[in-house]
Design a protein around this motif. Structure first.
Motif, mmCIF file in Angstrom:
data_model
loop_
_atom_site.group_PDB
_atom_site.id
_atom_site.type_symbol
_atom_site.label_atom_id
_atom_site.label_comp_id
_atom_site.label_asym_id
_atom_site.label_seq_id
_atom_site.Cartn_x
_atom_site.Cartn_y
_atom_site.Cartn_z
ATOM 1 N N VAL C 101 0.841 -1.197 0.000
ATOM 2 C CA VAL C 101 0.000 0.000 0.000
ATOM 3 C C VAL C 101 0.875 1.246 0.000
ATOM 4 N N GLN C 102 1.913 1.207 0.826
ATOM 5 C CA GLN C 102 2.841 2.339 0.897
ATOM 6 C C GLN C 102 3.461 2.589 -0.463
ATOM 7 N N PHE C 103 3.866 1.491 -1.103
ATOM 8 C CA PHE C 103 4.510 1.600 -2.404
ATOM 9 C C PHE C 103 3.541 2.173 -3.432
ATOM 10 N N ALA C 104 2.294 1.687 -3.402
ATOM 11 C CA ALA C 104 1.304 2.164 -4.368
ATOM 12 C C ALA C 104 1.035 3.653 -4.178
ATOM 13 N N ASN C 105 1.125 4.119 -2.927
ATOM 14 C CA ASN C 105 0.842 5.525 -2.651
ATOM 15 C C ASN C 105 2.063 6.414 -2.839
ATOM 16 N N SER C 106 3.256 5.812 -3.032
ATOM 17 C CA SER C 106 4.486 6.609 -3.075
ATOM 18 C C SER C 106 4.645 7.322 -4.403
ATOM 19 N N ASN C 107 3.752 7.051 -5.370
ATOM 20 C CA ASN C 107 3.717 7.810 -6.601
ATOM 21 C C ASN C 107 5.035 7.777 -7.359
ATOM 22 N N TYR C 131 -6.291 -2.473 4.994
ATOM 23 C CA TYR C 131 -4.950 -1.900 4.879
ATOM 24 C C TYR C 131 -4.960 -0.565 4.149
ATOM 25 N N GLY C 132 -6.161 -0.090 3.802
ATOM 26 C CA GLY C 132 -6.272 1.218 3.149
ATOM 27 C C GLY C 132 -5.778 1.210 1.719
ATOM 28 N N ALA C 133 -5.856 0.070 1.063
ATOM 29 C CA ALA C 133 -5.396 0.003 -0.317
ATOM 30 C C ALA C 133 -6.418 0.643 -1.231
ATOM 31 N N THR C 134 -5.949 1.474 -2.180
ATOM 32 C CA THR C 134 -6.878 2.134 -3.098
ATOM 33 C C THR C 134 -6.687 1.652 -4.522
#
Lengths: 665, 370, 191
Positions: C101-107, C131-134
């Protein structure tokens, strides 16, 4: 306390085995009877040490002594008593301890049985060699596989408990025990074989002496393999019992070598032939047990059973190499003396049949070894991973098995040494007629596959031959006015009972492979479905919580009978979910149910896997028959020598002037 | 009675084998493929035998693929393409599949050769030993020696009576092999001793030779496979280039490219189809019926290999219609082509010919085309 | 008489001893080879065999996302895609999800595309939500997408290049540093 006790036991056993080797070795080399007697005595120290270590381990398990790393990893306060006890062999270090203690007990028994002839150098050398093997295993326990290591850090309040797969079925408790009793048992014939080479007593003495030992080891191994198959059938949830898994093969290989030896050793006892062959077979059987342990413990092969890849691999491999290498060197050294004065004449005699059967068993073993190790070869050559599974094994073992069945039928009917046509014809009559009936039945029943077409008549042929021999022996005994019981439990009858067991297993294997059905049912509570002639009604799910596990059970009734409950369970702290099948056993077929997809809600549909396995129960029953047969063959009454029986039978035939035996064909 | 039973057993098994149905139903075929594919998450259990999710996926894939008419090897290859050879229950040919199938036979050959060779040597040596002290024996020793020799199965240099007496039971033995051997030995005189030697040597050599042959075949097939792998990566691009070249009118180069693909993979349906089409066009240009015929054969092969490949269908339909004037055959191909829902552009390019075919046959034009 | 015979027997024994020795040596050589083969093998758990998909065009992913939209891998052309096979019941998936998730949000210009492996859509959606995955996740009810990618056991992750070629396969849980490294290397090679 337990740790100290256990460690002391291991050390004691190691020193005891070392002392036996050194003192006995010196005594035997120098031919000093007093030293030999002294050296033999040290193996009692080995036995005492091994027993002490075992008691310490069991005590630690029973008292949940989590200060020992092994106990903390393989036991928990919730573990039921049975699995607490069997925790000793549910992981590597404990298994090695089991190996050590079983070997020590065997050595102790050997010592006891030969106590009246301490000056006989053959058994003393055998004790020395077995102690050398024991020294290796106890050295492992002092080093890389120490079962009595203290936990690092604080003592945990509770342990993790055994692997979920290992705590769901009582069979897991006894199956490894039997396997180890069998595996380790082959050490004794191996030790005697080497002893005969060392002492240059290459005659039939060592074969006679180890006959019973080999039968015991073989019997235990047979039971162990069958129980293992039964366990995997009841636990693994795919409805099968044999997957040609490397670990299964590892147990099968020494069994095959042992089976071949049990037959060819009779040829050596009776006729003094196949001497090198017999020594080679015994060495193979023993070294294959070590190789099998290496396969299991090194983790180099993909297997359901690879519970641990440990650091033991190299040690076991070196030991395997040394054992085979030393045996080879000894055989080469004594080579000339191993030549028997007789050769096998290509004729229709029992020794020829044994010889062919031995060749078949060797090919069988080669195929299994090849299939097991071939992925390693491919990996070494081009780094790829391949699977060698059932299709390969079945395509070779099927025809081989049919050929083995044929020779298994014929061999017991043939007299030794010379062909006696009339006698063979008489003995073949009933089995041949039974086979003919089987062929007619299978034509009427429209049996399709070529494998079955051959397998059924051959199995019936072999079974009828074994029965005929057993019945003949028993009836014959009445003519001789000996007690029936005495002949009922004769060694030949024991062997024939084992043959019957093998035949039944063959029938069950062929039938379950050919007529087994599998399918899947999606049912809502209250719904019924019919599959392969059986009616299934799903009643709903229930959650069962025990200290050891939390299970979701689906209640399903088969043919209107009581409910069966295939389940999925979660054990203790393990997050892994394990499915447990429910089985309705039967003499005709087993109904095997798994809960493949648990329902989302209590009223939702559940997916069940259904396997119908015909005759599969007969495999386990036959395992029992084979065990009983082996016991009779090992401890039953001695038979009249076959030559006599042949002659007497001929006389009987003359008296009756059997009209059914044609004089010429 | 025994004889009758034996005849029934042998005859019955023969009968059952002959009349055992060789017909394989689709269900059996599916089960067969499933038993050759490993369940992805299992160790050594086939997709047929397993109830895991992965096994379900494999089973539904195989079922679907069989329904769409793909061949067994195509199905297995496509699974191998995503999982590698571990997904198969037996190693494929490129990963020692042939070696492992042959090694047991090599082992048997070696064992038999070994037994034959040493058995022969042993007996000849004993014959020499016996024979040599034979000369020093008084005549009365014959009977004793006859027994000894019968024990050893030795016939060499023996007075005939002794052999016959001791061998009588063997001669009458029910196993024909023993008869043949004794008979052969007696008839062939001096050669009789050597048969085992020859047989042994023959088996040894054939075993080793077979092994070498397999190894060589293996390395060849491995090379081929490596080439095929490189080729397969480029295959699609090669075919594409060939099509572009063909569109530009550079038929010869296009044909060369396609042949290079077909050399590596003679069953590549796309290449087959385009090769066939180009040959047909060349044949029409040069007025050569044999080229047209070759083209038609290739296209028929392509259709057979991949019945769902629309291009092959439409090309074959063209040939049937325009060269063979087989309107009904063409309609069959076009119907299959239309059933595959071809792209609009492709449909547009072929529309007029298909419509004319339907009109010639007097059939209503399918709605797709109007 | 007897001396002659003894002589013959002696010779014959000598020869047979030689034969046995030769055989023993041959078997010994086989044994050495076999032992070397076994000794040089690594445990299966330490072996890794590259996926045959690497450097090949990624198998297509066509399906419905958990929120009911049509998803196609082809529509991601022109950017890196991390295809992640996961299930709510799999423990290592739980371990890696945070990093993912962090990686996906790290843009970093990399899209993450989840594929549900043998799980109920609702459980999978709940898992991602927890886990707040979007990122998008595709439902794969029949397991055919997993099959085309050669997935045996979740989690399994594939990095796909902007041109639609499979660059890497990661078996087991991913972690942030190694994902970052991987992307950097892929970008620097101009893939």
């Amino acid at each position: 306390m337990n740790g100290v006790l256990g460690q002391t036991g291991v050390l004691l056993a190691f020193l005891g085995s070392l002392a036996t080797v050194v003192v006995l070795g010196y005594g035997l080399m120098a031919h000093k009877p007093s030293l030999i007697r002294h050296g033999r005595g040290y193996s009692l120290v080995l036995l005492a040490g091994a027993l002490l270590a075992t008691v310490a381990m069991e005590r630690a398990l029973l008292t949940h002594d989590f200060s020992l790393a092994y106990v903390a990893a393989n036991n928990s306060r919730e573990t039921p008593l049975l699995f607490t006890i069997t925790g000793m062999w549910s992981a590597l270090q404990g298994s090695i301890l089991l190996w050590g203690v079983v070997l020590s007990v065997y050595i102790g028994t050997l010592l006891f049985r030969t106590r009246r002839r301490p000056s006989d150098e053959l058994p003393s050398w055998a004790i020395l060699i077995a102690s050398l093997v024991a020294a290796f295993f106890f050295a492992l326990m002092l080093g890389p596989a120490n079962p009595f290591v203290h936990v690092t850090g604080a003592i945990p309040a509770d342990g993790t408990g055994p692997n979920p797969l290992l705590q769901d079925n009582p069979l897991v408790a006894i199956h490894p025990l039997f396997l180890y009793l069998g595996f380790v048992g082959f050490t004794v014939p191996f030790a005697f074989a080497l002893a005969s080479l060392i002492t240059n007593r290459l005659d039939e003495d060592w074969v006679t002496e180890t006959r019973r030992w080999t039968l015991i080891a073989w019997g235990f191994l047979t039971v162990g393999i069958v129980l293992g198959a039964w366990w995997s059938y009841q636990v693994l949830g795919w409805g099968g019992y044999w997957a040609w898994d490397p670990v299964e093969n590892a147990a099968l290989l020494p069994w095959l070598a042992g089976t071949a030896y049990l037959h060819s050793s009779i040829a050596q006892q009776r006729r003094g032939i196949m001497r090198i062959w017999n020594i080679s077979l015994v060495v193979s059987a023993f070294s294959l047990t070590i190789l099998g342990t290496f396969f299991t413990r090194s983790g180099i092969l993909q297997s359901v059973h690879s519970f641990s890849d440990s650091s033991l691999g190299p040690f076991l491999l070196v030991f395997f190499f040394v054992a085979v290498g030393a045996s080879l060197a000894l055989i080469a050294w004594r080579g000339d003396g191993l030549r028997s004065e007789r050769v096998i004449v290509p004729s229709v005699s029992r020794e020829s049949a044994f010889f062919v059967n031995n060749v078949l068993f060797s090919v069988f073993a080669f195929v299994v070894l090849l299939g097991t190790t071939f992925p390693l070869l491919v990996e070494a050559v081009n780094g790829a991973q391949v699977t060698v599974g059932a299709p390969f094994f079945n395509s070779f073992i099927g025809p081989l098995g049919i050929a083995i069945l044929f020779f298994m039928a014929v061999a017991p009917l043939l007299p030794w040494q010379k062909t006696n046509r009339a006698l063979v014809q008489k003995r073949l009559l009933w089995p041949a007629m039974a086979a003919a009936v089987a062929v007619v039945v299978e034509i009427v029943a429209r049996v399709h596959s070529p494998g079955q077409i051959f397998a059924y008549p051959m199995a019936v042929f072999a079974g009828a031959a074994a029965l005929r021999q057993a019945v003949f022996h028993t009836i014959y005994s009445r003519r001789r006015k000996d007690g029936v019981a005495k002949f009922l439990f004769s060694r030949t009858n024991g062997a024939m009972l084992v043959h019957l067991g093998v035949v039944l297993i063959a029938l069950a294997l062929v039938s379950s492979a050919a007529y087994g059905q599998r399918g899947s049912l999606v049912l809502k509570p209250g719904q019924s479905a019919v599959f392969d002639g059986h009616t299934f009604t799903y009643h709903g799910v229930q959650t069962v919580v025990t200290p050891a596990k939390t299970s979701l059970e689906a209640l399903i009734s088969v043919d209107g009978s009581a409910s069966f409950a295939p389940e999925v369970s979660q054990f203790g702290n393990n997050t892994e979910v394990v499915g447990t099948p429910a089985i309705r056993p039967g003499l005709i077929d087993d109904v095997y149910l798994t809960l493949d997809l648990p329902p989302k809600s209590s009223s939702g549909p559940a997916t069940f896997g259904v396997v119908i396995q015909p005759l599969v129960s007969w495999i386990w029953i036959s395992g029992g028959l084979m065990a009983v047969g082996t016991a009779i063959a090992a401890f039953g009454t001695k038979d009249v020598s076959p030559l006599e029986s042949v002659e007497e039978e001929l006389e009987v035939r003359k008296d009756e002037s059997d009209p059914e035996v044609p004089v010429n064909t | 009675m025994l004889f009758t039973s034996a005849v029934i057993v042998v005859g019955g098994i023969g009968f059952a084998l002959i009349f055992s149905s060789s017909h394989v139903t689709t269900q059996q075929r599916i089960a067969n493929i499933e038993s050759e594919v490993k369940c992805p998450s299992c160790d050594g259990i086939s997709a047929l035998d397993s109830n895991t999710a992965g096994a379900f996926a494999v089973r539904s894939f195989i079922e679907q693929a069989v329904k769409t008419g793909r061949s067994d090897s195509q199905i297995i290859n496509s699974l191998e393409a995503s999982y590698g050879p571990t997904i198969l229950m037996s190693p494929p040919a490129a990963y020692g599949g042939r070696i492992i199938a042959v090694l047991p036979f090599v082992f048997v050959a070696l064992v038999l050769g070994f037994i034959g060779f040493f058995g022969y040597r042993r007996r000849r040596r004993q014959a020499n030993v016996e024979g040599s002290f034979d000369g020093h024996l008084p005549a009365g020793g014959y009977s004793r020696r006859g027994v000894v020799l019968a024990d050893h199965g030795l016939i060499a240099n023996e007075p005939t009576q002794a052999i016959e007496a001791s061998d009588e039971p063997i001669l009458e033995a029910i196993e024909p092999l023993a008869d043949v051997m004794v008979e052969t030995r007696r008839r062939l005189g001096s050669i009789r001793q050597s048969w085992a030697l020859y047989l042994g040597i023959l088996l040894l050599i054939s075993g080793v030779g077979y092994g070498i042959w397999v190894m060589r075949g293996q390395s060849d097939s491995q090379k081929q496979l490596a080439a095929a792998r490189v080729q397969a990566q480029n295959e699609a691009q090669t075919i594409l280039r060939a099509r572009v070249l063909a569109n530009q009118g550079q038929d010869v180069q296009a044909l060369q490219l396609l042949s290079s693909v077909l050399k590596v993979d003679p069953n590549q349906p796309v290449a087959l189809a385009y090769q066939g089409w180009l040959l047909r066009q060349a044949g029409e240009k040069d007025n050569s019926p044999s080229l047209v015929g070759q083209g038609q054969q290739l296209l028929e092969k392509a259709v057979k290999l991949d019945p769902g490949y629309p291009d092959a269908r439409v090309f074959l339909g063209y040939i049937l219609l325009q060269d063979r004037h087989d309107v009904n055959g063409a309609i069959k191909q076009f119907a299959a082509f239309l059933a595959d829902k071809p792209s609009a552009s492709f449909l547009g390019a072929t529309k007029s010919v298909i419509v004319s075919a339907y009109q010639q046959a007097g059939l209503p034009v399918p709605s797709q085309l109007s | 008489m007897s001396s002659h015979k003894d002589n013959e027997v002696h010779k014959s024994n000598k020869r047979s001893r030689k034969t046995i020795r030769i055989i023993a040596i041959v078997v010994g050589i086989c044994l050495v080879g076999f032992a070397i083969l076994l000794a040089t093998r690594k445990p299966v758990s330490m072996q890794s065999v590259a996926s045959p998909l690497i450097n090949r065009t990624a198998p297509q992913i066509l399906g419905t996302s958990l929120d009911g939209k049509k998803v196609s891998l082809a529509s991601y052309r022109g950017q890196f895609v991390l295809v992640n096979f996961f299930a709510s019941w799999c423990t290592p998936c739980q371990d890696e999800e945070k990093a993912l998730v962090q990686f996906a949000n790290s843009n970093q210009g990399v899209s993450v595309l989840g594929v549900v492996f043998d799980d109920l859509n609702s459980s999978a959606a709940g898992f991602l939500h927890r886990y707040g995955a979007t990122y998008q996740a595709v439902s794969d009810a029949k397991g055919q997408i997993a099959l085309s990618y050669g997935v045996s056991q979740p989690p399994q992750t594939y990095l796909i290049s902007p041109s639609g070629v499979v660059l890497t396969e990661i078996i087991g849980p991913v972690n942030l540093p190694s994902l970052d490294q991987l992307i950097t290397i892929a970008k620097s090679r101009g893939l």
